[in-house]
Design an enzyme around this catalytic site. Structure first.
Site, PDB file in Angstrom:
ATOM      1  N   SER A 204      41.351  37.331  32.195  1.00 38.27           N
ATOM      2  CA  SER A 204      42.636  36.984  31.579  1.00 38.27           C
ATOM      3  C   SER A 204      43.047  37.973  30.477  1.00 38.27           C
ATOM      4  O   SER A 204      43.684  37.586  29.497  1.00 38.27           O
ATOM      5  CB  SER A 204      42.619  35.543  31.048  1.00 38.27           C
ATOM      6  OG  SER A 204      42.412  34.640  32.117  1.00 38.27           O
TER       7      SER A 204
ATOM      8  N   HIS B  34      31.163  41.184  41.471  1.00 37.27           N
ATOM      9  CA  HIS B  34      32.225  40.341  40.921  1.00 37.27           C
ATOM     10  C   HIS B  34      31.866  38.870  41.142  1.00 37.27           C
ATOM     11  O   HIS B  34      31.309  38.512  42.176  1.00 37.27           O
ATOM     12  CB  HIS B  34      33.565  40.673  41.595  1.00 37.27           C
ATOM     13  CG  HIS B  34      34.729  40.052  40.885  1.00 37.27           C
ATOM     14  ND1 HIS B  34      35.030  38.711  41.022  1.00 37.27           N
ATOM     15  CD2 HIS B  34      35.630  40.557  40.015  1.00 37.27           C
ATOM     16  CE1 HIS B  34      36.077  38.440  40.257  1.00 37.27           C
ATOM     17  NE2 HIS B  34      36.462  39.539  39.642  1.00 37.27           N
TER      18      HIS B  34
ATOM     19  N   LYS C 251      42.399  42.185  43.906  1.00 40.26           N
ATOM     20  CA  LYS C 251      41.822  41.128  44.754  1.00 40.26           C
ATOM     21  C   LYS C 251      42.554  41.124  46.095  1.00 40.26           C
ATOM     22  O   LYS C 251      42.970  42.194  46.557  1.00 40.26           O
ATOM     23  CB  LYS C 251      41.870  39.788  44.011  1.00 40.26           C
ATOM     24  CG  LYS C 251      41.280  39.911  42.595  1.00 40.26           C
ATOM     25  CD  LYS C 251      41.069  38.623  41.886  1.00 40.26           C
ATOM     26  CE  LYS C 251      40.487  38.924  40.511  1.00 40.26           C
ATOM     27  NZ  LYS C 251      40.216  37.718  39.740  1.00 40.26           N
TER      28      LYS C 251
ATOM     29  N   GLY D   2      40.979  34.593  35.691  1.00 43.39           N
ATOM     30  CA  GLY D   2      42.104  33.936  36.345  1.00 43.39           C
ATOM     31  C   GLY D   2      42.485  32.595  35.742  1.00 43.39           C
ATOM     32  O   GLY D   2      43.255  31.838  36.330  1.00 43.39           O
TER      33      GLY D   2
ATOM     34  N   GLU E   9      33.538  36.365  41.963  1.00 42.64           N
ATOM     35  CA  GLU E   9      34.086  35.734  43.175  1.00 42.64           C
ATOM     36  C   GLU E   9      33.211  36.058  44.380  1.00 42.64           C
ATOM     37  O   GLU E   9      33.048  35.233  45.283  1.00 42.64           O
ATOM     38  CB  GLU E   9      35.544  36.184  43.383  1.00 42.64           C
ATOM     39  CG  GLU E   9      36.474  35.524  42.371  1.00 42.64           C
ATOM     40  CD  GLU E   9      37.728  36.312  42.047  1.00 42.64           C
ATOM     41  OE1 GLU E   9      38.090  37.238  42.794  1.00 42.64           O
ATOM     42  OE2 GLU E   9      38.362  35.997  41.021  1.00 42.64           O
TER      43      GLU E   9
ATOM     44  N   ASN F 105      42.271  45.248  39.315  1.00 49.52           N
ATOM     45  CA  ASN F 105      41.602  44.623  40.462  1.00 49.52           C
ATOM     46  C   ASN F 105      42.626  43.716  41.130  1.00 49.52           C
ATOM     47  O   ASN F 105      42.916  42.637  40.632  1.00 49.52           O
ATOM     48  CB  ASN F 105      40.382  43.822  39.977  1.00 49.52           C
ATOM     49  CG  ASN F 105      39.720  43.038  41.100  1.00 49.52           C
ATOM     50  OD1 ASN F 105      40.011  43.252  42.278  1.00 49.52           O
ATOM     51  ND2 ASN F 105      38.833  42.119  40.736  1.00 49.52           N
TER      52      ASN F 105
ATOM     53  N   GLU G 146      32.539  40.023  32.484  1.00 56.62           N
ATOM     54  CA  GLU G 146      33.623  39.115  32.839  1.00 56.62           C
ATOM     55  C   GLU G 146      33.115  37.674  32.803  1.00 56.62           C
ATOM     56  O   GLU G 146      32.527  37.190  33.791  1.00 56.62           O
ATOM     57  CB  GLU G 146      34.124  39.416  34.260  1.00 56.62           C
ATOM     58  CG  GLU G 146      34.673  40.802  34.426  1.00 56.62           C
ATOM     59  CD  GLU G 146      35.645  40.876  35.601  1.00 56.62           C
ATOM     60  OE1 GLU G 146      36.799  41.248  35.366  1.00 56.62           O
ATOM     61  OE2 GLU G 146      35.268  40.525  36.721  1.00 56.62           O
TER      62      GLU G 146
HETATM   63  P1  PGA Z   1      41.960  38.192  35.700  1.00 56.24           P
HETATM   64  O1  PGA Z   1      40.803  38.749  36.665  1.00 56.24           O
HETATM   65  O2  PGA Z   1      42.392  39.346  34.830  1.00 56.24           O
HETATM   66  O3  PGA Z   1      43.049  37.738  36.636  1.00 56.24           O
HETATM   67  O4  PGA Z   1      41.375  37.085  34.907  1.00 56.24           O
HETATM   68  C1  PGA Z   1      39.867  39.673  36.216  1.00 56.24           C
HETATM   69  C2  PGA Z   1      38.874  39.972  37.297  1.00 56.24           C
HETATM   70  O5  PGA Z   1      38.508  39.060  38.051  1.00 56.24           O
HETATM   71  O6  PGA Z   1      38.426  41.126  37.454  1.00 56.24           O
END
Ligand code: PGA
Length: 253
Positions: free
Chosen positions: A211, A93, A10, A171, A95, A8, A165
């Site tokens: 992460s 997601h 983003k 992140g 976000e 992903n 998640e």
């Molecule tokens: P990350 O993001 O691996 O950077 O923690 C995962 C995600 O948001 O899908």
């Protein structure tokens, strides 16, 4: 059961960087057997990159409209994704839930739009740190699943990939321990079994995200109910993404 590792990106990369990334993946993918590899790219690159994607790479969108054709300036529909060669989209997601108004009902409508177009939905769920600390993690995730996917007809569930998640792990560099992740994945598998039967539930890919990186992927992917991962930061560099995929037991058995 399908094993899946999905990147992903983003809101990262320019178009030429997306192409370079695919070029590095191309040769490597030829020797990869046993894991479905996907990448969710920024919308402007989807048509070009889905057309040029190397064999074995499924291109996903990071979003989709809940609407179908019509006067919805700025939205792109599931049929548009399909006609551009895109395999599906991430929905729900955190976000998007927390910053762009994707409520449970909006997420449900997006799932339905993808199902109607015969596309894959990578359905994200997960609790915040506060919800976990107050002992409500399972309730929150169950509620998200009920609104989003436990209600869909069983013949559509093969189009669903679930990504757990935990918001506090996205992140942040803080990963859920493999035990914490497995525990939630086992609960998710149980709820899917109740809704769709054990046999069907066993085949639904359950991904861990948050992460996940080359140093923790193999321990996470070794868990019974973790079939792969949704990878943000560690998917941007193709070599690091390859190392994450390499951690999957399906490639090492
Ligand atoms: P990350 O993001 O691996 O950077 O923690 C995962 C995600 O948001 O899908």
């Amino acid at each position: 059961m399908r094993n899946v590792v999905a990147g992903n990106w983003k809101s990262n990369k320019l178009l030429h960087e997306a192409r370079e990334w695919m070029a590095v993946m191309e040769g490597w993918l030829q020797n990869n057997r046993g894991v479905d590899v996907m990448v969710a790219m920024p919308a402007p690159y989807l048509a070009a990159c889905a057309t040029d994607a190397p064999l074995g790479l499924h291109v996903l969108a990071q979003n989709v409209s809940a609407e179908s054709f019509g006067a919805h300036t700025g939205e792109f529909t599931a049929d548009m994704l399909k006609s551009s060669g895109v395999s599906g989209a991430i929905v729900g997601h955190s976000e998007r839930r927390s910053r762009f108004g994707d409520s449970d009902s909006v997420v449900a409508a997006k799932v339905d739009a993808l199902m109607a177009a015969d596309l894959t939905a990578v359905f994200c769920c997960g609790e915040t740190l506060q919800q976990r600390e107050s002992g409500r993690a399972e309730d929150i995730v169950l509620k998200q699943l009920q609104a989003g996917i436990l209600r869909i007809p069983v013949d559509q569930i093969t189009q669903i990939i679930v990504a757990y998640e935990p918001v506090w792990a996205i992140g942040t560099g803080v990963t859920a321990t493999s035990d914490e992740a497995q525990e939630m994945h086992a609960s998710i598998r149980g709820w899917l079994s109740e809704a769709f039967g054990a046999e069907v539930a066993a085949r639904i890919p359950l991904l861990y995200g948050g992460s996940c990186n080359p140093s923790n992927a193999s321990e996470l992917f070794a868990q019974k109910d973790i079939n792969g991962g949704l990878i943000g930061g560690a998917s941007l560099d193709p070599k690091s993404f390859q190392s994450v995929i390499q951690g999957h037991p399906a490639l090492n058995s």
